[in-house]
Motif scaffolding. Structure first.
Motif, PDB file in Angstrom:
ATOM      1  N   PHE A 143      20.235  16.549  36.558  1.00  0.00           N
ATOM      2  CA  PHE A 143      21.349  16.610  37.511  1.00  0.00           C
ATOM      3  C   PHE A 143      22.301  15.438  37.294  1.00  0.00           C
ATOM      4  N   ILE A 144      21.735  14.245  37.134  1.00  0.00           N
ATOM      5  CA  ILE A 144      22.539  13.028  37.038  1.00  0.00           C
ATOM      6  C   ILE A 144      23.355  12.981  35.748  1.00  0.00           C
ATOM      7  N   PHE A 145      22.748  13.390  34.629  1.00  0.00           N
ATOM      8  CA  PHE A 145      23.358  13.153  33.327  1.00  0.00           C
ATOM      9  C   PHE A 145      23.946  14.400  32.675  1.00  0.00           C
ATOM     10  N   ASP A 146      23.808  15.566  33.287  1.00  0.00           N
ATOM     11  CA  ASP A 146      24.354  16.797  32.713  1.00  0.00           C
ATOM     12  C   ASP A 146      25.697  17.120  33.354  1.00  0.00           C
ATOM     13  N   THR A 147      26.583  17.728  32.586  1.00  0.00           N
ATOM     14  CA  THR A 147      27.852  18.181  33.146  1.00  0.00           C
ATOM     15  C   THR A 147      27.589  19.266  34.184  1.00  0.00           C
ATOM     16  N   GLY A 148      28.341  19.246  35.254  1.00  0.00           N
ATOM     17  CA  GLY A 148      28.163  20.227  36.314  1.00  0.00           C
ATOM     18  C   GLY A 148      28.430  21.651  35.852  1.00  0.00           C
ATOM     19  N   LEU A 149      27.951  22.597  36.626  1.00  0.00           N
ATOM     20  CA  LEU A 149      28.139  24.009  36.318  1.00  0.00           C
ATOM     21  C   LEU A 149      29.630  24.355  36.358  1.00  0.00           C
ATOM     22  N   ALA A 150      30.098  25.111  35.360  1.00  0.00           N
ATOM     23  CA  ALA A 150      31.511  25.472  35.274  1.00  0.00           C
ATOM     24  C   ALA A 150      31.948  26.238  36.519  1.00  0.00           C
ATOM     25  N   PRO A 151      33.145  25.963  37.024  1.00  0.00           N
ATOM     26  CA  PRO A 151      33.600  26.601  38.265  1.00  0.00           C
ATOM     27  C   PRO A 151      33.585  28.127  38.209  1.00  0.00           C
ATOM     28  N   ALA A 152      33.928  28.730  37.076  1.00  0.00           N
ATOM     29  CA  ALA A 152      33.928  30.187  36.993  1.00  0.00           C
ATOM     30  C   ALA A 152      32.531  30.754  37.230  1.00  0.00           C
ATOM     31  N   ALA A 153      31.507  30.059  36.713  1.00  0.00           N
ATOM     32  CA  ALA A 153      30.128  30.502  36.926  1.00  0.00           C
ATOM     33  C   ALA A 153      29.739  30.370  38.389  1.00  0.00           C
ATOM     34  N   VAL A 154      30.192  29.291  39.035  1.00  0.00           N
ATOM     35  CA  VAL A 154      29.928  29.118  40.461  1.00  0.00           C
ATOM     36  C   VAL A 154      30.574  30.249  41.253  1.00  0.00           C
ATOM     37  N   GLY A 155      31.834  30.541  40.936  1.00  0.00           N
ATOM     38  CA  GLY A 155      32.537  31.624  41.627  1.00  0.00           C
ATOM     39  C   GLY A 155      31.867  32.965  41.425  1.00  0.00           C
ATOM     40  N   ALA A 156      31.432  33.244  40.188  1.00  0.00           N
ATOM     41  CA  ALA A 156      30.763  34.517  39.905  1.00  0.00           C
ATOM     42  C   ALA A 156      29.488  34.655  40.715  1.00  0.00           C
ATOM     43  N   ALA A 157      28.704  33.582  40.803  1.00  0.00           N
ATOM     44  CA  ALA A 157      27.455  33.630  41.574  1.00  0.00           C
ATOM     45  C   ALA A 157      27.737  33.869  43.055  1.00  0.00           C
ATOM     46  N   ARG A 158      28.766  33.231  43.573  1.00  0.00           N
ATOM     47  CA  ARG A 158      29.120  33.453  44.979  1.00  0.00           C
ATOM     48  C   ARG A 158      29.550  34.908  45.199  1.00  0.00           C
ATOM     49  N   GLY A 159      30.310  35.450  44.248  1.00  0.00           N
ATOM     50  CA  GLY A 159      30.721  36.847  44.366  1.00  0.00           C
ATOM     51  C   GLY A 159      29.540  37.792  44.335  1.00  0.00           C
ATOM     52  N   ALA A 160      28.585  37.537  43.428  1.00  0.00           N
ATOM     53  CA  ALA A 160      27.398  38.388  43.337  1.00  0.00           C
ATOM     54  C   ALA A 160      26.561  38.301  44.606  1.00  0.00           C
TER      55      ALA A 160
END
Length: 379
Positions: free
Chosen positions: A259-276
């Motif tokens: 969590f600390i050292f990895d780049t965050g999840l791409a916003p499009a993937a976050v949006g897709a998960a929320r839509g699903a």
């Protein structure tokens, strides 16, 4: 010695794998329709759903193509926090923390919750991400025979370590069978251990409206239960999440290296998960439909009725399984092929995954192809 002598061992390993029928190759899928897909983990059939695509596009336009940094720096958006709250509410957890992948969620959670003074007891059927997490903890690890609660109970009762962590999948990815969660939790509660459950194949399929096997077992929100899940299966996106007590969430923010050292999840993937997730909340019958289609696949292939989206057709020999999968593919039905080390020696198989929106025409095609291919293999 030539300049490339240091790589000769790779040729030797490749030759041995090829001889054993274990060489793997990449097969890019096409965006065009035509192949019936029984290999993906798109259990709810949402990966091309208009609401999912619209949500991904909206997040992409608002936030850009990437997260731009780790979650602790610039990689957290309001979209990430909304997804965490929505997933926690849906599954009955107190809080959620989104990671860049399900693999990263498991690595981060386990390594942050275990150290040298922890006993880790891991089911023999756990996903590779949990196996790798065990190796990274530096804790003493005992591998429990699959679904063996007595082994877990004895290991916890006789430990010398101050803390203990028990790991299991909820739905095991190769066989599709279910973990004995109530019994495992009772053993953990009796001996002061945490239970971590990987719901990668449970969310969207098991439980009321797809809320997962932990919810179905009545364990949602229990403080000594930590749930991990992926967003890349039923939720038709990418990423992972840890669902747990708020104290666990706070600890992971401080201590989970993925969590600390990895780049965050791409916003499009976050949006897709929320839509699903919105579609699943609005159409809970999709979870029921997955199991109904899995029962259809089991009938077609002559195996026992499944308890999840996974239908496993064991053929034994890895080359036989590979050839059968290729025969299906050549006739327009894409099936999974699991060989060692993904499954134990002698249990190579076709792994079929049900999809909620499989139609009657697709099922008829599946029956025609699989009946012919398996008849040749089983003759």
């Amino acid at each position: 010695m030539t300049a490339f002598a240091s790589l000769q061992w790779l040729d030797d390993v490749a030759d041995a794998r090829r001889a054993a029928g274990l060489r793997r190759t990449l097969h890019p899928r096409t965006p065009a329709p035509g192949t019936v897909d029984l290999a993906s983990n798109d259990y709810l059939g949402l990966v091309r759903h208009p609401e999912v695509l619209a949500a991904a596009t909206a997040a992409l336009r608002r936030w850009g193509g990437g997260a731009t940094g780790s979650r602790l720096v610039t990689g957290t958006t309001s979209e990430h926090e909304l997804l965490e709250r929505e997933l926690a509410e849906f599954t009955g957890a107190e809080s959620g923390l989104v990671f860049a992948s399900g693999y990263a969620a498991n690595l981060g959670a386990v390594t942050a919750l275990a150290d040298r003074d922890t006993l880790v007891v891991s089911d023999a059927g756990c996903h590779a991400s949990l196996v790798d997490a065990c190796r990274l903890t530096r804790a003493r690890v005992q591998v429990a025979p699959h679904a063996d609660v007595d082994f877990v109970r004895t290991a916890l009762a006789t430990r010398t370590e101050r803390r203990a962590l028990v790991l299991t999948d909820s739905v095991f990815s190769a066989d599709g069978d279910l973990a004995p969660l109530p019994e495992l939790h009772a053993a953990c509660r009796a001996h002061g251990a945490l239970l971590l459950v990987d719901e990668a194949h449970g969310v969207g399929v098991r439980g009321e409206g797809g809320r997962g096997l932990v919810h179905e077992a009545g364990l949602a929100g229990e403080p000594d239960v930590v749930v991990t899940a992926t967003l890349s299966k039923s939720l038709a996106s990418q990423g992972g999440v840890v669902l747990a007590d708020t104290r666990v969430r706070a600890h992971l923010i401080d201590a989970a290296r993925t969590f600390i050292f990895d780049t965050g999840l791409a916003p499009a993937a976050v949006g897709a998960a929320r839509g699903a997730l919105r579609v699943l909340r609005d159409e809970p019958q999709r979870a029921t439909a997955v199991l109904e289609r899995a029962a259809d696949l089991a009938r077609i292939t002559g195996v026992a009725a499944p308890t999840s989206a996974v239908v496993s057709v064991i053929l034994g020999d890895p080359q036989v399984a590979f050839d059968a999968a290729q025969a299906c593919r050549s006739r327009g039905v894409h099936v999974g092929c699991f060989r060692p080390p993904s499954v134990p020696e002698g249990t190579s198989r076709l792994r079929l995954t049900a999809r909620a929106n499989l139609g009657a025409d697709e099922l008829a095609r599946i029956e025609s192809v699989l009946t012919d291919v398996l008849a040749g293999v089983r003759a």
